[in-house]
Design an enzyme around this catalytic site. Structure first.
Site, PDB file in Angstrom:
ATOM      1  CB  CYS A  42      -0.943   0.008   1.188  1.00 26.19           C
ATOM      2  SG  CYS A  42      -1.855  -1.520   1.369  1.00 26.19           S
TER       3      CYS A  42
ATOM      4  CG  HIS B 102      -3.056   3.145   2.279  1.00 29.24           C
ATOM      5  ND1 HIS B 102      -3.795   2.793   1.172  1.00 29.24           N
ATOM      6  CD2 HIS B 102      -3.054   2.052   3.097  1.00 29.24           C
ATOM      7  CE1 HIS B 102      -4.216   1.553   1.309  1.00 29.24           C
ATOM      8  NE2 HIS B 102      -3.787   1.080   2.463  1.00 29.24           N
TER       9      HIS B 102
ATOM     10  CG  ASN C  65      -6.795  -1.228   2.013  1.00 33.19           C
ATOM     11  OD1 ASN C  65      -6.128  -0.897   1.028  1.00 33.19           O
ATOM     12  ND2 ASN C  65      -6.252  -1.592   3.151  1.00 33.19           N
TER      13      ASN C  65
HETATM   14  O1  UT7 Z   1      -3.659  -1.368   3.793  1.00 36.85           O
HETATM   15  C1  UT7 Z   1      -2.552  -1.840   4.488  1.00 36.85           C
HETATM   16  C2  UT7 Z   1      -2.545  -1.429   5.885  1.00 36.85           C
HETATM   17  N1  UT7 Z   1      -3.649  -2.023   6.601  1.00 36.85           N
HETATM   18  C3  UT7 Z   1      -4.271  -1.356   7.533  1.00 36.85           C
HETATM   19  O2  UT7 Z   1      -3.937  -0.213   7.771  1.00 36.85           O
HETATM   20  C4  UT7 Z   1      -5.358  -2.054   8.322  1.00 36.85           C
HETATM   21  C5  UT7 Z   1      -5.203  -1.724   9.788  1.00 36.85           C
HETATM   22  N2  UT7 Z   1      -6.194  -2.374  10.645  1.00 36.85           N
HETATM   23  C6  UT7 Z   1      -7.521  -2.106  10.609  1.00 36.85           C
HETATM   24  O3  UT7 Z   1      -8.019  -1.366   9.775  1.00 36.85           O
HETATM   25  C7  UT7 Z   1      -8.355  -2.684  11.709  1.00 36.85           C
HETATM   26  O4  UT7 Z   1      -7.505  -3.260  12.680  1.00 36.85           O
HETATM   27  C8  UT7 Z   1      -9.374  -3.761  11.261  1.00 36.85           C
HETATM   28  C9  UT7 Z   1     -10.492  -3.116  10.473  1.00 36.85           C
HETATM   29  C10 UT7 Z   1      -8.691  -4.835  10.442  1.00 36.85           C
HETATM   30  C11 UT7 Z   1     -10.032  -4.394  12.494  1.00 36.85           C
HETATM   31  O5  UT7 Z   1     -10.636  -3.382  13.297  1.00 36.85           O
HETATM   32  P1  UT7 Z   1     -10.321  -3.275  14.853  1.00 36.85           P
HETATM   33  O6  UT7 Z   1     -11.146  -2.198  15.377  1.00 36.85           O
HETATM   34  O7  UT7 Z   1      -8.834  -3.176  15.020  1.00 36.85           O
HETATM   35  O8  UT7 Z   1     -10.864  -4.638  15.387  1.00 36.85           O
HETATM   36  P2  UT7 Z   1     -10.114  -5.706  16.272  1.00 36.85           P
HETATM   37  O9  UT7 Z   1      -9.218  -6.535  15.436  1.00 36.85           O
HETATM   38  O10 UT7 Z   1      -9.573  -5.039  17.484  1.00 36.85           O
HETATM   39  O11 UT7 Z   1     -11.345  -6.602  16.714  1.00 36.85           O
HETATM   40  C12 UT7 Z   1     -12.387  -6.114  17.571  1.00 36.85           C
HETATM   41  C13 UT7 Z   1     -13.498  -7.151  17.619  1.00 36.85           C
HETATM   42  C14 UT7 Z   1     -12.994  -8.567  17.781  1.00 36.85           C
HETATM   43  O12 UT7 Z   1     -13.918  -9.273  18.586  1.00 36.85           O
HETATM   44  P3  UT7 Z   1     -13.604  -9.542  20.145  1.00 36.85           P
HETATM   45  O13 UT7 Z   1     -12.303 -10.280  20.177  1.00 36.85           O
HETATM   46  O14 UT7 Z   1     -13.512  -8.176  20.764  1.00 36.85           O
HETATM   47  O15 UT7 Z   1     -14.785 -10.338  20.570  1.00 36.85           O
HETATM   48  C15 UT7 Z   1     -13.046  -9.109  16.396  1.00 36.85           C
HETATM   49  O16 UT7 Z   1     -13.188 -10.515  16.364  1.00 36.85           O
HETATM   50  O17 UT7 Z   1     -14.204  -7.116  16.392  1.00 36.85           O
HETATM   51  C16 UT7 Z   1     -14.280  -8.430  15.851  1.00 36.85           C
HETATM   52  N3  UT7 Z   1     -14.311  -8.350  14.424  1.00 36.85           N
HETATM   53  C17 UT7 Z   1     -15.466  -8.267  13.708  1.00 36.85           C
HETATM   54  N4  UT7 Z   1     -16.743  -8.239  14.083  1.00 36.85           N
HETATM   55  C18 UT7 Z   1     -17.668  -8.140  13.120  1.00 36.85           C
HETATM   56  C19 UT7 Z   1     -13.253  -8.313  13.558  1.00 36.85           C
HETATM   57  N5  UT7 Z   1     -13.692  -8.213  12.292  1.00 36.85           N
HETATM   58  C20 UT7 Z   1     -15.065  -8.191  12.364  1.00 36.85           C
HETATM   59  C21 UT7 Z   1     -16.078  -8.101  11.411  1.00 36.85           C
HETATM   60  N6  UT7 Z   1     -17.372  -8.073  11.833  1.00 36.85           N
HETATM   61  N7  UT7 Z   1     -15.813  -8.009  10.092  1.00 36.85           N
END
Ligand code: UT7
Length: 322
Positions: A112, A248, A278
């Site tokens: 990216c 990005h 993305n």
């Molecule tokens: O492009 C290259 C660079 N990439 C990036 O910059 C991406 C960076 N990361 C992100 O954008 C975010 O970390 C994500 C969108 C991937 C995830 O969001 P988050 O707010 O960091 O979520 P998390 O991983 O902390 O997860 C929070 C909760 C978890 O559940 P528990 O463990 O709290 O029960 C996940 O299992 O949200 C859950 N979760 C979802 N729930 C519903 C993760 N994905 C989903 C989903 N739908 N799609």
């Protein structure tokens, strides 16, 4: 001679995928995706549509809109992680298809961060006096390498392409630039075609994107805020001098957090994630083009672009819109 960004073009495939699509395949919902990422729709390429096709159309769109001749392009740089094939390069494919007989052709592998890396390289190649007319392309078909069993990543990605033309000019418009990497985070975001190791961690080949979202999120916010301030300092500017920030487009919460850290109003950012998801190396040109189309970016505006992604990589530059 100095480097001047003079034209821009984009293309996205027709098929639009909304958030409800994912409710049928993984445990997720529209509300979670919108509030945690800002993504509303993304575009997917068809089965017979590949990254080179998207890139070609973006270049053709730019050539038509700006009435450009391409036969004197002397370098084409293509940033992508979704090449049609590893060899030949995408750049060679486009050099042939678009009839650029004099052009050197090279792919950039910086995920990216790739498009912004391309900007920095093009600036250097022109400022050195070696080249005069360079295309920098960012193009992806991430839908082809998305793991549709992983709810944390499948909702994020989309397909698209963007291109800019960088030319030699007496007075350029590409100012301060940065480029760097932090290979220690390589295992936090990868796409592997072989069983292998990254930083001692075993990696299984599945040809799908694997991401530790939380780790990349934290790294992105702190590193981008740092690079934002480094770019300001290099150019002798303060945050108020930036008219548009085009980071990005990975996650709206990342963009908001960077803005908070550097003291930039969120209204001064351009994003492509809400419409396109993305799109990795395509996300910055998509956002910039949409900002131009909406009449936001005007002649003389100072635009800071900052890419980051797998590698981990980052790069950016300040451009004064001409
Ligand atoms: O492009 C290259 C660079 N990439 C990036 O910059 C991406 C960076 N990361 C992100 O954008 C975010 O970390 C994500 C969108 C991937 C995830 O969001 P988050 O707010 O960091 O979520 P998390 O991983 O902390 O997860 C929070 C909760 C978890 O559940 P528990 O463990 O709290 O029960 C996940 O299992 O949200 C859950 N979760 C979802 N729930 C519903 C993760 N994905 C989903 C989903 N739908 N799609």
């Amino acid at each position: 001679m100095e480097a001047k960004l003079t034209a821009i073009g984009i293309f996205a495939p027709e098929k639009v995928i909304d958030n409800h699509y994912f409710e049928k395949i993984v445990d997720t919902n529209d509300e979670w995706i919108r509030s945690r990422t800002g993504i509303i729709t993304r575009h997917y390429a068809g089965e017979d549509e590949f990254t080179s096709d998207l890139a070609q159309k973006a270049i053709e769109n730019m050539a038509a809109e700006y009435h450009l001749q391409l036969d004197d392009v002397d370098f084409i740089l293509v940033a992508t992680v979704t090449h049609d094939q590893i060899m030949p390069s995408m750049a060679c494919q486009l050099q042939y298809r678009l009839n650029m007989p004099k052009a050197a052709a090279l792919d950039i592998s910086a995920a990216c961060g790739g498009f912004a890396y391309g900007l920095v390289l093009a600036k250097g190649l022109i400022n050195s006096g070696m080249y005069r007319k360079i295309l920098v392309v960012g193009a992806e078909t991430l839908s082809k390498v998305t793991d549709f069993t992983d709810r944390t990543s499948c909702i994020l990605f989309g397909d698209g392409a963007g291109v800019v033309l960088i030319e030699a000019a007496e007075k350029g418009n590409i100012g301060a630039s940065v480029a760097g990497a932090d290979g220690s985070g390589g295992q936090d975001l990868y796409l592997s075609t072989q069983n292998t190791w990254i930083n001692g961690e075993e990696i299984k080949a599945n040809n799908k994107i694997v991401q530790n979202g939380r780790k990349v999120f934290k790294w992105a916010v702190s590193q981008m805020a740092l690079q934002f301030n480094i770019l300001l300092e290099k150019e002798g500017l303060s945050v108020e001098d930036i008219d548009w920030f085009v980071p990005h487009s990975a996650n709206m919460r990342i963009i908001e957090a960077i803005c908070k850290q550097v003291g930039l109003p969120i209204e001064k950012t351009l994003e492509s994630l809400s419409t396109y998801g993305n799109t990795s190396s395509a996300s910055i040109p998509l956002a910039l083009y949409e900002g131009l189309r909406a009449g936001k970016v005007k002649k003389g505006d100072r635009v800071m672009m900052l890419g980051f992604g797998g590698g981990l990589t980052y790069a950016g530059a300040i451009v004064q819109w001409a």
